[in-house]
Design an enzyme around this catalytic site. Sequence first.
Site, short mmCIF file in Angstrom:
data_model
loop_
_atom_site.label_atom_id
_atom_site.label_comp_id
_atom_site.label_asym_id
_atom_site.label_seq_id
_atom_site.Cartn_x
_atom_site.Cartn_y
_atom_site.Cartn_z
N PRO A 181 78.59 109.97 38.31
CA PRO A 181 79.56 109.49 37.55
C PRO A 181 80.19 109.21 36.29
O PRO A 181 81.05 108.46 36.19
CB PRO A 181 79.75 108.23 38.14
CG PRO A 181 79.11 107.94 39.20
CD PRO A 181 78.27 109.01 39.37
N GLU A 182 79.92 109.66 35.27
CA GLU A 182 80.77 109.40 34.11
C GLU A 182 81.64 110.64 33.88
O GLU A 182 81.52 111.60 34.63
CB GLU A 182 79.93 109.03 32.88
CG GLU A 182 79.17 107.73 33.09
CD GLU A 182 78.36 107.30 31.89
OE1 GLU A 182 78.84 107.47 30.76
OE2 GLU A 182 77.24 106.79 32.08
N ARG B 114 75.34 94.82 31.39
CA ARG B 114 74.76 96.15 31.63
C ARG B 114 73.66 96.45 30.62
O ARG B 114 73.75 96.05 29.45
CB ARG B 114 75.84 97.23 31.52
CG ARG B 114 77.14 96.94 32.25
CD ARG B 114 77.00 96.96 33.75
NE ARG B 114 76.51 98.23 34.24
CZ ARG B 114 77.27 99.31 34.42
NH1 ARG B 114 78.55 99.26 34.18
NH2 ARG B 114 76.74 100.43 34.86
N LYS C 262 87.18 108.82 35.40
CA LYS C 262 86.09 109.14 36.32
C LYS C 262 86.61 109.49 37.71
O LYS C 262 85.84 109.55 38.67
CB LYS C 262 85.14 107.94 36.43
CG LYS C 262 84.48 107.56 35.11
CD LYS C 262 83.76 106.24 35.17
CE LYS C 262 83.35 105.79 33.76
NZ LYS C 262 82.85 104.41 33.73
#
Length: 300
Positions: free
Chosen positions: A2-3, A271, A59
Amino acid sequence: MPELPEVEVLARHLALRLAAKPLRNVRVLDRRALWDSTPRTFKAALRNRRFQQVQRRGKYLCFTLKRRRQTALLIAHLGMTGRVFLADASAPTSRHTRVVIGLGTEKLVFEDVRRFGGLSLDSSVLDRLGPEPLEPGFTVGWLGLALANSRQSIKAKLLDQSVAAGIGNIYASEALFLARIDPRTPSNQLDRSAIKRLRSTIRRVLAQAIRFGSSIPLSFSSNTSSNKLFYYGQPRGDLARYEERLRVYDREGEHCRRCGTDIQRMVLGGRSTFFCPVCQRPHSSDHGKVPVPIGPAHGP
DNA sequence: CACCATGTTCCTTG
DNA sequence: CCAAGGAACATGGT
């Protein structure tokens, strides 16, 4: 997966292979993977269509589907663990297969272990995204404006998809390292020069990752999950190069490749954030002086 | 068992 | 009212 870079590489990969192919039978194995449709309406929306384009926005993977003169948009978000790949029509489905679109001898599979991803027929989510960081709209002026009115840490701010679309937790840390900015710095305290550096390192880091993903063979399909390469599946060879390419992410306690100091991990905006406490000190960017390495000797 | 994981959205806090 | 921080979401690996 994902990115931005991973989705971009995937979009290019799929665009080559899906162009003009007609969609056949659609199987929804997990209806929660459909964000804004029922299996019935989803299948109806895809019926009698062909793939026209596959693109990326932030994304999101965007499939343009054509039926005669009309087009519809199918959007996929991969969440943390989503994958989209082509398989033989006869390939078995796994426990995490969510949706399968038959294409004749092949099929397009959406698989997602954690189920944070999903498919949507409504493009309005895209409207809330900021500029594409690799396109001309991502200017120093824009970035300055986007950062000016927030005391949030710059690291957390980079994850805000309305600032720039597609930056995620890995490349936020990587871009800040290259720009030599302390990730805790409040967004509104970055000066013009830091903002300029940051814009350029964001672009560099993302473009490099795309080049990397495009340059090594990747399988894209489902496979053992216990490799460090969650992005595309498995590299056929050259795992070393994959692990080398990240400068700080997931390298807590390892030496900074620039000055040798131990990379630190901290939590910002909930995060994990990785950075070099020496290279990313305020004012550490002066003249590019390299501090004397103080960590253990490092080398091959 | 505890903690961690590429993401987004909703709820609470100050 | 607002921004920022945290929890929730779901599942698995270490």
